[in-house]
Design a protein around this motif. Structure first.
Motif, PDB file in Angstrom:
ATOM      1  N   CYS A  35       0.863  -1.093   0.025  1.00  0.00           N
ATOM      2  CA  CYS A  35      -0.084   0.004  -0.107  1.00  0.00           C
ATOM      3  C   CYS A  35       0.812   1.358   0.093  1.00  0.00           C
ATOM      4  O   CYS A  35       0.630   2.366  -0.793  1.00  0.00           O
ATOM      5  CB  CYS A  35      -0.978  -0.077   1.068  1.00  0.00           C
ATOM      6  SG  CYS A  35      -2.001  -1.343   1.083  1.00  0.00           S
ATOM      7  N   TRP A  40      -0.215   0.124  -7.608  1.00  0.00           N
ATOM      8  CA  TRP A  40      -1.697  -0.710  -7.842  1.00  0.00           C
ATOM      9  C   TRP A  40      -1.565  -1.915  -8.818  1.00  0.00           C
ATOM     10  O   TRP A  40      -2.082  -2.685  -8.738  1.00  0.00           O
ATOM     11  CB  TRP A  40      -2.948   0.204  -8.076  1.00  0.00           C
ATOM     12  CG  TRP A  40      -3.197   0.750  -6.684  1.00  0.00           C
ATOM     13  CD1 TRP A  40      -2.796   2.194  -6.389  1.00  0.00           C
ATOM     14  CD2 TRP A  40      -4.063   0.191  -5.627  1.00  0.00           C
ATOM     15  NE1 TRP A  40      -3.143   2.584  -5.326  1.00  0.00           N
ATOM     16  CE2 TRP A  40      -3.796   1.304  -4.759  1.00  0.00           C
ATOM     17  CE3 TRP A  40      -4.502  -1.041  -5.623  1.00  0.00           C
ATOM     18  CZ2 TRP A  40      -4.640   1.154  -3.598  1.00  0.00           C
ATOM     19  CZ3 TRP A  40      -5.278  -1.022  -4.146  1.00  0.00           C
ATOM     20  CH2 TRP A  40      -5.245   0.018  -3.428  1.00  0.00           C
ATOM     21  N   PHE A  56     -10.514  -5.354  -5.805  1.00  0.00           N
ATOM     22  CA  PHE A  56      -9.962  -4.100  -5.648  1.00  0.00           C
ATOM     23  C   PHE A  56     -10.556  -3.342  -4.609  1.00  0.00           C
ATOM     24  O   PHE A  56      -9.717  -2.641  -3.738  1.00  0.00           O
ATOM     25  CB  PHE A  56     -10.162  -3.215  -6.858  1.00  0.00           C
ATOM     26  CG  PHE A  56      -9.885  -1.806  -6.808  1.00  0.00           C
ATOM     27  CD1 PHE A  56      -8.447  -1.480  -6.653  1.00  0.00           C
ATOM     28  CD2 PHE A  56     -10.980  -0.817  -6.747  1.00  0.00           C
ATOM     29  CE1 PHE A  56      -8.289   0.122  -6.432  1.00  0.00           C
ATOM     30  CE2 PHE A  56     -10.783   0.425  -6.495  1.00  0.00           C
ATOM     31  CZ  PHE A  56      -9.421   1.001  -6.395  1.00  0.00           C
ATOM     32  N   ARG A  60      -8.630  -1.677  -1.641  1.00  0.00           N
ATOM     33  CA  ARG A  60      -8.707   0.045  -1.775  1.00  0.00           C
ATOM     34  C   ARG A  60      -9.055   0.217  -0.169  1.00  0.00           C
ATOM     35  O   ARG A  60      -8.157   1.299   0.273  1.00  0.00           O
ATOM     36  CB  ARG A  60      -9.695   0.323  -2.414  1.00  0.00           C
ATOM     37  CG  ARG A  60      -9.875   2.069  -2.487  1.00  0.00           C
ATOM     38  CD  ARG A  60     -11.406   2.194  -3.021  1.00  0.00           C
ATOM     39  NE  ARG A  60     -12.316   1.497  -2.437  1.00  0.00           N
ATOM     40  CZ  ARG A  60     -13.675   1.263  -2.890  1.00  0.00           C
ATOM     41  NH1 ARG A  60     -13.817   1.685  -4.254  1.00  0.00           N
ATOM     42  NH2 ARG A  60     -14.628   0.477  -2.344  1.00  0.00           N
ATOM     43  N   CYS A  63      -5.762  -0.279   2.063  1.00  0.00           N
ATOM     44  CA  CYS A  63      -4.627   0.611   1.771  1.00  0.00           C
ATOM     45  C   CYS A  63      -5.251   2.001   2.345  1.00  0.00           C
ATOM     46  O   CYS A  63      -4.310   2.954   2.730  1.00  0.00           O
ATOM     47  CB  CYS A  63      -4.391   0.811   0.495  1.00  0.00           C
ATOM     48  SG  CYS A  63      -3.514  -0.658  -0.256  1.00  0.00           S
ATOM     49  N   VAL A  71      -4.334   6.011  -2.728  1.00  0.00           N
ATOM     50  CA  VAL A  71      -5.575   5.370  -3.460  1.00  0.00           C
ATOM     51  C   VAL A  71      -6.200   6.900  -4.220  1.00  0.00           C
ATOM     52  O   VAL A  71      -6.559   7.873  -3.848  1.00  0.00           O
ATOM     53  CB  VAL A  71      -6.529   5.271  -2.564  1.00  0.00           C
ATOM     54  CG1 VAL A  71      -7.811   4.863  -3.212  1.00  0.00           C
ATOM     55  CG2 VAL A  71      -6.049   4.050  -1.425  1.00  0.00           C
ATOM     56  N   SER A  75      -6.337   4.092  -9.454  1.00  0.00           N
ATOM     57  CA  SER A  75      -5.905   2.820  -8.843  1.00  0.00           C
ATOM     58  C   SER A  75      -6.814   1.674  -9.365  1.00  0.00           C
ATOM     59  O   SER A  75      -6.121   0.395  -9.613  1.00  0.00           O
ATOM     60  CB  SER A  75      -6.206   2.905  -7.457  1.00  0.00           C
ATOM     61  OG  SER A  75      -5.383   4.063  -6.961  1.00  0.00           O
ATOM     62  N   TYR A  79      -4.921  -1.610 -11.024  1.00  0.00           N
ATOM     63  CA  TYR A  79      -5.188  -3.000 -10.181  1.00  0.00           C
ATOM     64  C   TYR A  79      -5.934  -3.924 -11.407  1.00  0.00           C
ATOM     65  O   TYR A  79      -5.126  -5.152 -11.058  1.00  0.00           O
ATOM     66  CB  TYR A  79      -5.973  -2.617  -9.134  1.00  0.00           C
ATOM     67  CG  TYR A  79      -6.387  -3.991  -8.409  1.00  0.00           C
ATOM     68  CD1 TYR A  79      -5.509  -4.455  -7.146  1.00  0.00           C
ATOM     69  CD2 TYR A  79      -7.352  -4.751  -8.489  1.00  0.00           C
ATOM     70  CE1 TYR A  79      -5.678  -5.657  -6.701  1.00  0.00           C
ATOM     71  CE2 TYR A  79      -7.767  -6.076  -8.116  1.00  0.00           C
ATOM     72  CZ  TYR A  79      -6.973  -6.323  -6.904  1.00  0.00           C
ATOM     73  OH  TYR A  79      -7.050  -7.557  -6.545  1.00  0.00           O
TER      74      TYR A  79
END
Length: 471
Positions: A35, A40, A56, A60, A63, A71, A75, A79
């Motif tokens: 993180c 990502w 995700f 998210r 993180c 973030v 992202s 991801y």
């Protein structure tokens, strides 16, 4: 028994729980570091490569608690792109592993039912599994062909391998490539083996005839490469032995000619010379440690000792002798040798050092003499202390006896107006005994202190002897 087993199971459960907690903790730390990196695409790829579904939202939220600044709006897209690549790599790697393990491509259906994939609900990617399996299957047949070729197997073995591998998919091109590599290695190693034993490369003709009878493909070039490489090492090994066994290049040149063997003279000479240099270094170091400079004697006895005098003989021996003689001729060494009762050849040392070394030897011997006296003094001190302690125990016993006698006397005095003469006599004798013992104890404690002080004084004398020897 049941209780003990239960206790063992509890300990095992606790151990496993501890391992699981440690693993979970490490996993959490790794996720937190991911993180913090803010990569990502990498986070998604890791999930995909682990066979996990795209998640995700969970990543998210996690993180955001670690570092919300990492973030961003992009992202999710990053991801998903990383996860797609990771998922493809997961299936590709799985297929390659199965192919390498000689499993058929239909193993994909079994993988879909595996516990890990079912538990993780891993999205399937058959195309990437097949691509990986194709590569792994080819690698398997290449290895098989290479092993067959190195074993000296005939080309026709391919037909047998094709039949055996029909169920998993046979790759003729990969098998043949591997077999060609292995066959070359087979002939190369034959050449190496012959040269290692000092066999002329004319032996190849026998190998060739035998190979044709077994229908093995012949590689004269590979045999020669192996033989040419190893024959150099053969002559180097012989030179290393010859240098200290009375043989030289003239002996080996004639020997090689008689056997029809190629003679690698430059390599032989280099190795022969290097061995003599080492011999001279060892001889110089051996003599330098407490022996006189013996180069002339060694040169005169070289033929008897089956070695040779070379241009570097004097320089190499002298350098080694000087180096070891410098290590030998030190006050610290002389002091330690004398302490161990060894004789030191001070006369082999430089004249300007000999007086210091003689003093170090004398001090070392005196040091050990004092060590004996110290041990005796310490032993006397312990004996005096033990004897005094024993007498002190006797005094305490007499004091307890006196207290009992005094109590009995008091009781009798209360009942009878006349004192008890027996108790009074015993008390007086007890008191005299205690006084005598205390006098002996005082004497023993003085002797103990004297012995301890003597040991300490002798230890100081030792320290002075050591200081004088080393400075």
């Amino acid at each position: 028994m049941k209780s003990r087993l239960t206790s063992q199971n509890l300990r095992l459960f606790a151990l496993l729980a501890g391992v699981a907690m440690l693993s979970a903790c490490q996993s959490t730390i790794t996720r937190m570091n991911d993180c913090k990196s803010g990569d990502w695409q990498m986070i998604g790829r890791k999930d995909g490569e682990a066979g996990l579904t795209a998640q995700f939202d969970d990543r998210r939220d996690f993180c955001a608690k670690v570092d919300s600044s990492k973030v961003t709006a992009e992202s999710g897209t990053l991801y998903l792109g990383g996860w797609t690549t990771g998922n493809q790599q997961f299936w590709y790697r799985l297929g390659r592993d199965d192919g390498n393990r000689a499993l058929p491509v239909s193993q994909f259906a079994q993988q879909l039912k595996s516990e890990k994939i079912v538990e993780n609900k891993t999205p399937p990617q058959e195309r990437f599994y097949v691509d990986g399996w194709t590569l792994g299957n080819g690698e398997y047949w290449f290895r098989t062909g290479d092993a067959d070729g190195r074993a000296g197997s005939p080309v026709k073995l391919e037909q047998q391998r094709q039949q055996e591998g029909a169920a998993i998919g046979f790759r003729s091109d990969q098998y043949r490539s591997g077999w060609a590599q292995g066959n070359q290695g087979y002939w190369f190693q034959l050449g190496v083996a012959d040269a290692h034993d000092g066999i002329p490369d004319s032996r190849f003709k026998e190998h060739e005839q035998n190979a044709k009878q077994r229908e093995v493909f012949v590689r004269a070039d590979a045999y020669q490469q192996g033989w040419d490489k190893e024959i150099i090492e053969y002559w180097r090994r012989l030179a290393w032995e010859d240098a200290v066994n009375g043989r030289d290049v003239n002996n080996r040149r004639a020997d090689a000619q008689a056997r029809g063997l190629k003679f690698s003279e430059p390599q032989y000479q280099d190795s022969w010379q290097a061995r003599l240099v080492q011999y001279l270094q060892d001889a110089g170091a051996q003599d330098g440690w407490g022996r006189p400079y013996m180069l002339e004697q060694r040169m005169a006895n070289a033929q008897r000792d089956r070695v040779f005098v070379i241009a570097q003989t004097r320089d190499v021996y002298t350098a080694a002798w000087n180096r070891k003689n410098d290590e030998y001729c030190t006050p610290a060494n002389a002091f330690d040798w004398a302490r161990r009762g060894n004789w030191m050849a001070v006369n082999v040392c430089r004249p300007e050092l000999q007086w210091r070394l003689d003093r170090a030897v004398r001090n070392g011997r005196e040091f050990e003499h004092l060590e004996d006296r110290i041990r005796h003094a310490q032993r006397d001190a312990r004996e005096f202390a033990q004897r005094a302690s024993d007498l002190e125990n006797n005094v305490r016993q007499l004091e307890r006896d006196a207290n009992r006698l005094a109590e009995v006397k008091d009781i009798k005095d209360n009942k009878d107006s006349k004192p008890s003469p027996n108790n009074a006599d015993e008390l007086r004798r007890n008191e005299r005994s205690r006084a005598d013992l205390r006098s002996q104890i005082d004497s023993l404690r003085r002797q103990q202190r004297d012995a301890e002080e003597k040991a300490a004084r002798l230890r100081r004398e030792q320290d002075q002897l050591r200081f004088e020897a080393l400075h």
